[in-house]
Design a protein around this motif. Structure first.
Motif, mmCIF file in Angstrom:
data_model
loop_
_atom_site.group_PDB
_atom_site.id
_atom_site.type_symbol
_atom_site.label_atom_id
_atom_site.label_comp_id
_atom_site.label_asym_id
_atom_site.label_seq_id
_atom_site.Cartn_x
_atom_site.Cartn_y
_atom_site.Cartn_z
ATOM 1 N N ASP A 1 -18.213 -39.581 -4.598
ATOM 2 C CA ASP A 1 -18.103 -40.549 -5.665
ATOM 3 C C ASP A 1 -17.540 -40.474 -7.529
ATOM 4 O O ASP A 1 -16.476 -40.707 -7.295
ATOM 5 C CB ASP A 1 -19.349 -41.418 -6.050
ATOM 6 N N ALA B 1 -14.452 -37.954 -6.805
ATOM 7 C CA ALA B 1 -12.663 -39.202 -5.607
ATOM 8 C C ALA B 1 -11.223 -39.176 -6.675
ATOM 9 O O ALA B 1 -12.103 -39.121 -7.764
ATOM 10 C CB ALA B 1 -13.513 -40.096 -5.672
ATOM 11 N N ASP C 1 -18.631 -40.677 2.251
ATOM 12 C CA ASP C 1 -17.822 -40.106 1.619
ATOM 13 C C ASP C 1 -19.670 -39.073 0.357
ATOM 14 O O ASP C 1 -19.194 -37.184 0.453
ATOM 15 C CB ASP C 1 -17.900 -41.198 -0.326
#
Length: 455
Positions: free
Chosen positions: A273, A276, A263
Protein backbone atom coordinates in the motif's frame (compact mmCIF):
# COMPACT_ATOMS: atom_id res chain seq x y z
CA UNK A 1 -20.08 -2.02 -28.57
CA UNK A 2 -20.53 -5.77 -28.38
CA UNK A 3 -20.94 -8.11 -25.47
CA UNK A 4 -20.21 -11.78 -25.08
CA UNK A 5 -22.95 -13.93 -26.56
CA UNK A 6 -25.14 -15.62 -23.95
CA UNK A 7 -24.31 -19.28 -23.50
CA UNK A 8 -27.52 -21.21 -22.96
CA UNK A 9 -26.93 -24.47 -21.07
CA UNK A 10 -27.97 -27.70 -22.80
CA UNK A 11 -28.01 -31.37 -21.87
CA UNK A 12 -24.94 -31.97 -24.04
CA UNK A 13 -23.08 -28.96 -22.61
CA UNK A 14 -24.19 -28.59 -18.98
CA UNK A 15 -23.49 -25.38 -17.08
CA UNK A 16 -21.70 -27.16 -14.29
CA UNK A 17 -20.26 -24.52 -11.95
CA UNK A 18 -16.57 -24.56 -11.14
CA UNK A 19 -15.24 -25.30 -7.68
CA UNK A 20 -14.34 -21.61 -7.36
CA UNK A 21 -17.89 -20.57 -8.29
CA UNK A 22 -19.38 -23.00 -5.78
CA UNK A 23 -17.09 -21.85 -2.97
CA UNK A 24 -17.93 -18.23 -3.75
CA UNK A 25 -21.68 -18.95 -3.77
CA UNK A 26 -21.46 -20.75 -0.45
CA UNK A 27 -19.64 -17.77 1.03
CA UNK A 28 -22.44 -15.57 -0.33
CA UNK A 29 -24.85 -17.87 1.51
CA UNK A 30 -22.89 -17.43 4.73
CA UNK A 31 -22.96 -13.66 4.23
CA UNK A 32 -26.74 -13.67 3.67
CA UNK A 33 -27.33 -15.81 6.76
CA UNK A 34 -25.22 -13.42 8.85
CA UNK A 35 -27.06 -10.41 7.36
CA UNK A 36 -30.82 -10.74 7.99
CA UNK A 37 -31.11 -6.92 8.13
CA UNK A 38 -29.14 -4.02 6.68
CA UNK A 39 -27.65 -3.39 10.14
CA UNK A 40 -26.41 -6.96 10.34
CA UNK A 41 -24.99 -6.67 6.80
CA UNK A 42 -22.96 -3.60 7.79
CA UNK A 43 -21.76 -5.37 10.95
CA UNK A 44 -20.76 -8.51 9.02
CA UNK A 45 -18.91 -6.40 6.44
CA UNK A 46 -17.10 -4.60 9.28
CA UNK A 47 -16.12 -7.95 10.80
CA UNK A 48 -14.66 -9.16 7.50
CA UNK A 49 -12.89 -5.88 6.85
CA UNK A 50 -11.27 -5.83 10.28
CA UNK A 51 -10.13 -9.42 9.81
CA UNK A 52 -8.43 -8.31 6.57
CA UNK A 53 -6.54 -5.49 8.27
CA UNK A 54 -8.88 -2.57 7.57
CA UNK A 55 -9.18 0.05 10.31
CA UNK A 56 -12.52 1.55 11.36
CA UNK A 57 -12.92 5.33 11.38
CA UNK A 58 -15.60 7.21 13.32
CA UNK A 59 -17.31 9.79 11.12
CA UNK A 60 -18.08 11.85 14.25
CA UNK A 61 -14.37 12.37 14.88
CA UNK A 62 -11.78 14.56 13.17
CA UNK A 63 -9.68 12.85 10.48
CA UNK A 64 -6.09 13.46 9.36
CA UNK A 65 -4.32 12.57 6.10
CA UNK A 66 -2.79 9.55 7.84
CA UNK A 67 -6.26 8.45 8.93
CA UNK A 68 -7.63 8.27 5.37
CA UNK A 69 -4.62 6.64 3.71
CA UNK A 70 -4.31 2.87 3.79
CA UNK A 71 -7.22 0.48 4.39
CA UNK A 72 -10.11 2.16 6.15
CA UNK A 73 -13.86 1.83 6.61
CA UNK A 74 -16.78 3.73 8.15
CA UNK A 75 -20.16 2.34 9.25
CA UNK A 76 -23.25 4.52 9.43
CA UNK A 77 -26.38 2.71 10.61
CA UNK A 78 -27.06 -0.02 8.01
CA UNK A 79 -24.54 1.32 5.49
CA UNK A 80 -20.77 1.22 5.19
CA UNK A 81 -17.94 2.68 3.11
CA UNK A 82 -14.53 1.02 2.79
CA UNK A 83 -11.48 2.02 0.76
CA UNK A 84 -7.83 1.46 -0.08
CA UNK A 85 -5.75 4.61 -0.57
CA UNK A 86 -2.02 4.57 -1.27
CA UNK A 87 0.37 6.58 0.89
CA UNK A 88 0.92 8.76 -2.16
CA UNK A 89 -2.76 9.72 -2.44
CA UNK A 90 -3.23 13.48 -2.50
CA UNK A 91 -5.75 16.15 -3.48
CA UNK A 92 -5.39 15.24 -7.16
CA UNK A 93 -6.14 11.54 -6.69
CA UNK A 94 -9.45 10.45 -8.24
CA UNK A 95 -11.73 7.72 -6.90
CA UNK A 96 -12.90 4.48 -8.42
CA UNK A 97 -16.17 3.82 -6.58
CA UNK A 98 -18.21 0.62 -6.57
CA UNK A 99 -21.67 0.92 -5.03
CA UNK A 100 -24.36 -1.46 -3.80
CA UNK A 101 -27.11 -1.47 -1.16
CA UNK A 102 -27.75 -3.51 1.97
CA UNK A 103 -31.57 -3.46 2.29
CA UNK A 104 -34.24 -5.65 0.70
CA UNK A 105 -38.05 -5.53 0.47
CA UNK A 106 -39.67 -6.86 3.62
CA UNK A 107 -42.41 -6.52 6.19
CA UNK A 108 -41.28 -4.02 8.83
CA UNK A 109 -42.31 -4.05 12.48
CA UNK A 110 -44.57 -1.15 13.46
CA UNK A 111 -44.03 1.05 16.56
CA UNK A 112 -46.86 -0.72 18.42
CA UNK A 113 -46.49 -4.26 17.09
CA UNK A 114 -48.48 -6.35 19.57
CA UNK A 115 -51.59 -7.71 17.89
CA UNK A 116 -53.92 -10.57 18.64
CA UNK A 117 -57.07 -12.13 17.20
CA UNK A 118 -58.94 -15.41 17.59
CA UNK A 119 -56.44 -16.70 20.14
CA UNK A 120 -53.38 -15.96 18.00
CA UNK A 121 -50.54 -13.60 18.85
CA UNK A 122 -49.51 -11.53 15.84
CA UNK A 123 -47.00 -8.85 14.93
CA UNK A 124 -48.12 -5.55 13.43
CA UNK A 125 -46.10 -4.84 10.26
CA UNK A 126 -46.09 -2.44 7.34
CA UNK A 127 -44.71 -2.86 3.83
CA UNK A 128 -41.05 -1.92 3.28
CA UNK A 129 -40.18 -1.36 -0.38
CA UNK A 130 -41.96 -3.30 -3.11
CA UNK A 131 -42.03 -6.98 -2.12
CA UNK A 132 -43.92 -9.69 -3.98
CA UNK A 133 -46.49 -9.93 -1.22
CA UNK A 134 -47.65 -13.45 -2.01
CA UNK A 135 -44.08 -14.74 -1.56
CA UNK A 136 -44.25 -13.91 2.15
CA UNK A 137 -47.17 -16.28 2.68
CA UNK A 138 -46.59 -19.63 4.39
CA UNK A 139 -42.88 -19.04 4.93
CA UNK A 140 -41.14 -19.35 8.28
CA UNK A 141 -39.90 -15.84 9.07
CA UNK A 142 -37.26 -14.37 11.36
CA UNK A 143 -37.37 -10.92 12.95
CA UNK A 144 -34.10 -8.98 12.64
CA UNK A 145 -32.78 -5.46 13.08
CA UNK A 146 -31.62 -3.08 15.79
CA UNK A 147 -33.01 -2.14 19.20
CA UNK A 148 -32.34 1.20 20.88
CA UNK A 149 -32.44 1.29 24.68
CA UNK A 150 -33.40 4.03 27.08
CA UNK A 151 -29.71 4.87 27.59
CA UNK A 152 -29.22 5.37 23.83
CA UNK A 153 -27.24 2.18 23.27
CA UNK A 154 -27.89 0.22 20.07
CA UNK A 155 -28.08 -3.59 19.96
CA UNK A 156 -28.46 -5.92 16.99
CA UNK A 157 -31.00 -8.71 17.35
CA UNK A 158 -32.25 -11.57 15.18
CA UNK A 159 -34.66 -14.31 16.20
CA UNK A 160 -34.98 -17.76 14.77
CA UNK A 161 -38.07 -18.71 12.74
CA UNK A 162 -40.86 -17.31 14.93
CA UNK A 163 -43.43 -15.87 12.51
CA UNK A 164 -45.63 -16.96 9.64
CA UNK A 165 -48.18 -15.21 7.43
CA UNK A 166 -50.75 -17.96 6.94
CA UNK A 167 -52.66 -18.05 3.67
CA UNK A 168 -56.40 -18.69 3.60
CA UNK A 169 -57.20 -22.29 2.70
CA UNK A 170 -58.50 -22.89 -0.83
CA UNK A 171 -61.70 -24.34 0.65
CA UNK A 172 -62.49 -20.84 1.99
CA UNK A 173 -61.42 -19.01 -1.18
CA UNK A 174 -62.69 -21.13 -4.07
CA UNK A 175 -61.90 -18.47 -6.70
CA UNK A 176 -58.25 -17.95 -5.72
CA UNK A 177 -56.86 -20.11 -8.52
CA UNK A 178 -59.17 -18.76 -11.22
CA UNK A 179 -59.43 -15.08 -10.26
CA UNK A 180 -56.08 -14.56 -8.57
CA UNK A 181 -54.96 -13.86 -5.04
CA UNK A 182 -55.98 -10.48 -3.63
CA UNK A 183 -54.12 -9.33 -0.51
CA UNK A 184 -55.04 -6.36 1.64
CA UNK A 185 -51.69 -5.26 3.13
CA UNK A 186 -53.33 -4.18 6.37
CA UNK A 187 -55.60 -7.17 6.98
CA UNK A 188 -53.86 -10.13 5.38
CA UNK A 189 -50.13 -9.72 6.06
CA UNK A 190 -49.86 -9.59 9.85
CA UNK A 191 -47.65 -12.57 10.83
CA UNK A 192 -48.68 -15.09 13.46
CA UNK A 193 -46.18 -15.44 16.33
CA UNK A 194 -47.89 -18.14 18.32
CA UNK A 195 -50.84 -18.72 20.64
CA UNK A 196 -51.95 -16.47 23.49
CA UNK A 197 -50.09 -13.22 24.14
CA UNK A 198 -46.56 -12.65 22.78
CA UNK A 199 -44.55 -9.44 22.57
CA UNK A 200 -42.33 -9.50 19.44
CA UNK A 201 -40.00 -6.91 20.96
CA UNK A 202 -39.46 -9.17 23.97
CA UNK A 203 -38.37 -11.95 21.61
CA UNK A 204 -35.79 -9.64 20.07
CA UNK A 205 -34.64 -8.33 23.45
CA UNK A 206 -34.06 -11.88 24.62
CA UNK A 207 -31.85 -12.56 21.60
CA UNK A 208 -29.90 -9.33 22.19
CA UNK A 209 -29.50 -10.11 25.90
CA UNK A 210 -31.14 -6.88 27.04
CA UNK A 211 -34.10 -6.02 29.27
CA UNK A 212 -37.23 -5.64 27.13
CA UNK A 213 -38.48 -2.90 29.48
CA UNK A 214 -35.46 -0.79 28.47
CA UNK A 215 -36.17 -0.99 24.73
CA UNK A 216 -37.71 2.27 23.52
CA UNK A 217 -37.49 1.97 19.71
CA UNK A 218 -36.46 -0.38 16.93
CA UNK A 219 -35.84 -0.84 13.22
CA UNK A 220 -36.84 -4.46 12.60
CA UNK A 221 -37.82 -6.38 9.48
CA UNK A 222 -38.94 -9.89 8.62
CA UNK A 223 -36.71 -12.19 6.58
CA UNK A 224 -37.13 -15.71 5.22
CA UNK A 225 -35.46 -18.16 7.61
CA UNK A 226 -34.70 -20.86 5.03
CA UNK A 227 -30.96 -21.29 4.52
CA UNK A 228 -29.50 -20.34 1.13
CA UNK A 229 -28.99 -23.40 -1.05
CA UNK A 230 -27.26 -24.59 -4.21
CA UNK A 231 -30.00 -26.25 -6.28
CA UNK A 232 -30.65 -27.35 -9.86
CA UNK A 233 -30.08 -30.67 -11.62
CA UNK A 234 -26.36 -29.91 -11.95
CA UNK A 235 -25.99 -27.62 -8.95
CA UNK A 236 -25.95 -24.59 -11.25
CA UNK A 237 -28.56 -22.47 -9.41
CA UNK A 238 -28.49 -20.61 -6.11
CA UNK A 239 -31.65 -19.84 -4.11
CA UNK A 240 -31.63 -17.38 -1.22
CA UNK A 241 -33.32 -14.51 0.51
CA UNK A 242 -32.01 -10.98 -0.08
CA UNK A 243 -30.05 -11.61 -3.29
CA UNK A 244 -31.36 -8.16 -4.19
CA UNK A 245 -28.99 -6.77 -3.21
CA UNK A 246 -26.68 -8.73 -0.92
CA UNK A 247 -25.42 -10.51 -4.05
CA UNK A 248 -23.81 -7.20 -5.09
CA UNK A 249 -22.74 -6.16 -1.58
CA UNK A 250 -21.00 -9.48 -1.03
CA UNK A 251 -19.42 -9.64 -4.50
CA UNK A 252 -18.00 -6.12 -4.23
CA UNK A 253 -16.82 -6.63 -0.64
CA UNK A 254 -15.01 -9.79 -1.72
CA UNK A 255 -13.48 -7.85 -4.62
CA UNK A 256 -12.13 -5.17 -2.28
CA UNK A 257 -10.76 -7.78 0.14
CA UNK A 258 -9.14 -9.65 -2.75
CA UNK A 259 -7.64 -6.37 -3.95
CA UNK A 260 -6.19 -5.70 -0.50
CA UNK A 261 -4.84 -9.24 -0.33
CA UNK A 262 -3.22 -8.94 -3.77
CA UNK A 263 -1.55 -5.67 -2.74
CA UNK A 264 -0.29 -7.16 0.51
CA UNK A 265 1.14 -10.31 -1.11
CA UNK A 266 2.55 -8.64 -4.23
CA UNK A 267 6.20 -7.83 -4.88
CA UNK A 268 6.24 -5.13 -2.22
CA UNK A 269 4.90 -7.51 0.44
CA UNK A 270 3.21 -5.95 3.46
CA UNK A 271 4.39 -2.49 2.36
CA UNK A 272 2.54 -2.66 -0.96
CA UNK A 273 0.00 0.00 0.00
CA UNK A 274 2.79 2.43 0.90
CA UNK A 275 4.69 1.72 -2.30
CA UNK A 276 1.65 1.82 -4.60
CA UNK A 277 1.67 4.13 -7.60
CA UNK A 278 0.81 7.64 -6.41
CA UNK A 279 -1.29 8.07 -9.56
CA UNK A 280 -3.49 5.06 -8.74
CA UNK A 281 -7.10 6.00 -7.91
CA UNK A 282 -8.55 5.39 -4.46
CA UNK A 283 -10.52 2.11 -4.59
CA UNK A 284 -13.73 2.70 -2.61
CA UNK A 285 -16.80 0.58 -1.89
CA UNK A 286 -20.05 2.14 -0.68
CA UNK A 287 -23.01 0.00 0.40
CA UNK A 288 -25.96 2.29 1.08
CA UNK A 289 -29.14 1.50 2.98
CA UNK A 290 -32.76 2.32 2.03
CA UNK A 291 -32.47 1.90 -1.76
CA UNK A 292 -35.74 -0.03 -1.76
CA UNK A 293 -37.63 2.97 -0.37
CA UNK A 294 -36.07 5.73 -2.47
CA UNK A 295 -32.62 6.30 -0.91
CA UNK A 296 -33.50 9.68 0.64
CA UNK A 297 -32.12 9.02 4.12
CA UNK A 298 -28.92 9.83 5.99
CA UNK A 299 -27.46 6.43 5.04
CA UNK A 300 -29.09 6.19 1.61
CA UNK A 301 -27.58 7.14 -1.74
CA UNK A 302 -29.73 10.28 -1.82
CA UNK A 303 -28.28 11.36 1.52
CA UNK A 304 -24.90 12.85 2.38
CA UNK A 305 -22.95 9.77 3.54
CA UNK A 306 -20.76 9.14 0.50
CA UNK A 307 -20.24 12.80 -0.33
CA UNK A 308 -19.38 13.55 3.31
CA UNK A 309 -16.65 10.90 3.27
CA UNK A 310 -15.24 12.03 -0.09
CA UNK A 311 -15.20 15.71 0.91
CA UNK A 312 -13.50 14.97 4.21
CA UNK A 313 -10.93 12.68 2.59
CA UNK A 314 -10.10 15.27 -0.03
CA UNK A 315 -9.82 18.11 2.49
CA UNK A 316 -7.30 16.32 4.73
CA UNK A 317 -5.30 15.36 1.63
CA UNK A 318 -4.78 19.08 1.03
CA UNK A 319 -7.52 19.90 -1.45
CA UNK A 320 -10.02 22.70 -1.83
CA UNK A 321 -13.41 22.94 -3.52
CA UNK A 322 -11.99 23.52 -6.99
CA UNK A 323 -9.52 20.63 -6.84
CA UNK A 324 -12.22 18.37 -5.40
CA UNK A 325 -14.51 19.11 -8.33
CA UNK A 326 -11.66 18.28 -10.72
CA UNK A 327 -11.04 15.02 -8.85
CA UNK A 328 -14.77 14.20 -9.06
CA UNK A 329 -14.82 14.66 -12.84
CA UNK A 330 -11.86 12.29 -13.15
CA UNK A 331 -13.58 9.66 -10.99
CA UNK A 332 -15.98 6.89 -11.96
CA UNK A 333 -18.73 4.85 -10.27
CA UNK A 334 -19.83 1.26 -10.87
CA UNK A 335 -23.30 0.85 -9.34
CA UNK A 336 -24.08 -2.84 -8.76
CA UNK A 337 -27.65 -4.00 -8.29
CA UNK A 338 -29.54 -7.08 -9.39
CA UNK A 339 -31.38 -7.15 -12.73
CA UNK A 340 -33.92 -9.37 -14.48
CA UNK A 341 -33.19 -12.55 -16.40
CA UNK A 342 -35.71 -13.53 -19.06
CA UNK A 343 -38.42 -15.57 -17.34
CA UNK A 344 -39.17 -18.80 -19.25
CA UNK A 345 -42.86 -18.66 -18.33
CA UNK A 346 -43.27 -14.97 -19.25
CA UNK A 347 -40.91 -14.38 -22.21
CA UNK A 348 -43.14 -11.66 -23.66
CA UNK A 349 -42.45 -9.40 -20.67
CA UNK A 350 -38.85 -8.85 -21.80
CA UNK A 351 -37.12 -7.04 -24.64
CA UNK A 352 -37.36 -9.14 -27.84
CA UNK A 353 -33.64 -8.78 -28.67
CA UNK A 354 -31.74 -8.39 -25.38
CA UNK A 355 -32.45 -11.68 -23.63
CA UNK A 356 -30.19 -12.00 -20.57
CA UNK A 357 -30.15 -15.39 -18.90
CA UNK A 358 -28.81 -16.88 -15.69
CA UNK A 359 -25.23 -18.10 -15.90
CA UNK A 360 -24.07 -15.88 -18.76
CA UNK A 361 -22.31 -13.22 -16.73
CA UNK A 362 -23.26 -9.90 -15.15
CA UNK A 363 -25.67 -7.44 -16.73
CA UNK A 364 -24.78 -4.03 -18.12
CA UNK A 365 -28.00 -2.12 -17.43
CA UNK A 366 -29.06 0.55 -19.93
CA UNK A 367 -32.15 2.78 -20.05
CA UNK A 368 -32.92 5.69 -22.38
CA UNK A 369 -34.74 7.56 -19.59
CA UNK A 370 -31.61 7.28 -17.41
CA UNK A 371 -33.32 5.12 -14.83
CA UNK A 372 -29.95 3.42 -15.11
CA UNK A 373 -27.01 5.81 -15.37
CA UNK A 374 -24.95 3.91 -17.96
CA UNK A 375 -23.83 5.95 -20.98
CA UNK A 376 -21.52 5.02 -23.87
CA UNK A 377 -18.37 6.02 -21.95
CA UNK A 378 -19.36 3.93 -18.97
CA UNK A 379 -20.43 1.00 -21.14
CA UNK A 380 -17.01 0.95 -22.81
CA UNK A 381 -15.31 0.99 -19.41
CA UNK A 382 -17.44 -1.92 -18.18
CA UNK A 383 -16.59 -3.87 -21.33
CA UNK A 384 -12.89 -3.20 -20.65
CA UNK A 385 -13.17 -4.41 -17.05
CA UNK A 386 -15.00 -7.60 -18.06
CA UNK A 387 -12.45 -8.31 -20.78
CA UNK A 388 -9.60 -7.77 -18.32
CA UNK A 389 -11.29 -10.15 -15.88
CA UNK A 390 -12.09 -12.70 -18.63
CA UNK A 391 -15.77 -12.43 -17.70
CA UNK A 392 -18.68 -12.49 -20.19
CA UNK A 393 -21.40 -9.90 -19.77
CA UNK A 394 -24.90 -9.23 -21.10
CA UNK A 395 -26.75 -6.04 -21.95
CA UNK A 396 -30.08 -5.46 -20.25
CA UNK A 397 -32.83 -3.13 -21.45
CA UNK A 398 -36.49 -3.20 -20.46
CA UNK A 399 -39.40 -4.02 -22.70
CA UNK A 400 -40.74 -0.61 -23.80
CA UNK A 401 -44.18 -1.49 -22.42
CA UNK A 402 -42.79 -2.30 -18.95
CA UNK A 403 -41.86 0.42 -16.42
CA UNK A 404 -38.18 0.35 -15.55
CA UNK A 405 -36.89 0.28 -12.00
CA UNK A 406 -33.89 2.28 -10.86
CA UNK A 407 -30.82 2.02 -8.64
CA UNK A 408 -28.37 4.10 -6.62
CA UNK A 409 -26.56 4.81 -9.92
CA UNK A 410 -28.53 7.83 -11.19
CA UNK A 411 -28.74 9.24 -7.65
CA UNK A 412 -24.99 8.99 -7.14
CA UNK A 413 -24.27 10.44 -10.58
CA UNK A 414 -26.57 13.39 -9.85
CA UNK A 415 -25.02 14.12 -6.45
CA UNK A 416 -21.39 13.77 -7.47
CA UNK A 417 -21.23 14.42 -11.22
CA UNK A 418 -19.18 11.27 -11.84
CA UNK A 419 -19.49 9.01 -14.87
CA UNK A 420 -21.60 6.12 -13.58
CA UNK A 421 -22.25 2.58 -14.81
CA UNK A 422 -25.15 0.36 -13.74
CA UNK A 423 -24.52 -3.38 -13.60
CA UNK A 424 -25.42 -6.45 -11.53
CA UNK A 425 -26.23 -10.13 -11.71
CA UNK A 426 -29.40 -11.54 -13.28
CA UNK A 427 -32.15 -12.88 -11.02
CA UNK A 428 -35.48 -14.61 -11.27
CA UNK A 429 -38.15 -13.86 -8.63
CA UNK A 430 -36.72 -10.44 -7.81
CA UNK A 431 -38.34 -8.95 -4.68
CA UNK A 432 -39.60 -12.34 -3.62
CA UNK A 433 -38.90 -13.56 -0.12
CA UNK A 434 -36.57 -16.03 -1.85
CA UNK A 435 -34.81 -15.23 -5.12
CA UNK A 436 -32.82 -17.23 -7.68
CA UNK A 437 -29.53 -16.69 -9.52
CA UNK A 438 -26.88 -18.79 -11.25
CA UNK A 439 -24.05 -20.11 -9.08
CA UNK A 440 -21.45 -18.71 -11.50
CA UNK A 441 -22.64 -15.12 -11.74
CA UNK A 442 -21.83 -13.61 -8.29
CA UNK A 443 -18.14 -14.49 -8.64
CA UNK A 444 -18.07 -13.06 -12.16
CA UNK A 445 -19.46 -9.78 -10.88
CA UNK A 446 -16.76 -9.76 -8.20
CA UNK A 447 -14.02 -10.31 -10.77
CA UNK A 448 -15.41 -7.50 -12.93
CA UNK A 449 -15.48 -5.13 -9.92
CA UNK A 450 -11.85 -6.01 -9.16
CA UNK A 451 -10.85 -5.18 -12.74
CA UNK A 452 -12.84 -1.92 -12.60
CA UNK A 453 -10.73 -0.88 -9.60
CA UNK A 454 -7.56 -1.46 -11.62
CA UNK A 455 -8.02 0.68 -14.76
Amino acid sequence: MTSAAPSVPSASSPAVPSAEDLAFARDLGAFVTASPSSFHAAAEAARRLEAAGFTALDDREEWSAADVRGRRFVVRDGAFIAWIAADGADAGTPWRIVGAHTDSPALKLKPNPRLGAEGFAQAGVEIYGGPLLNSWLDRDLRLAGRLVLRDGSVHLAATGPVARVAQLAVHLDRQVNSEGLKLDPQRHLQPILGLGEIDPVALLAEDAGVDAAEVVSWDVVTVDSQEPAVIGARGELFASARLDNLSSTHACLRALLDLADADATGPAGADADAEADADAPISLLVANDHEEVGSDTRSGAGGPFLEDVLVRMHAVLGGDDASRRRAFTRSMVLSCDAGHAVHPNYPERHDPVSRPCLGSGPLLKINAQQRYATDAVGAAEFARACEAADVPFQEFVSNNAMPCGSTIGPITATRLGMTTIDAGIALLSMHSARELCAVADPRRLSLAASAFWRP
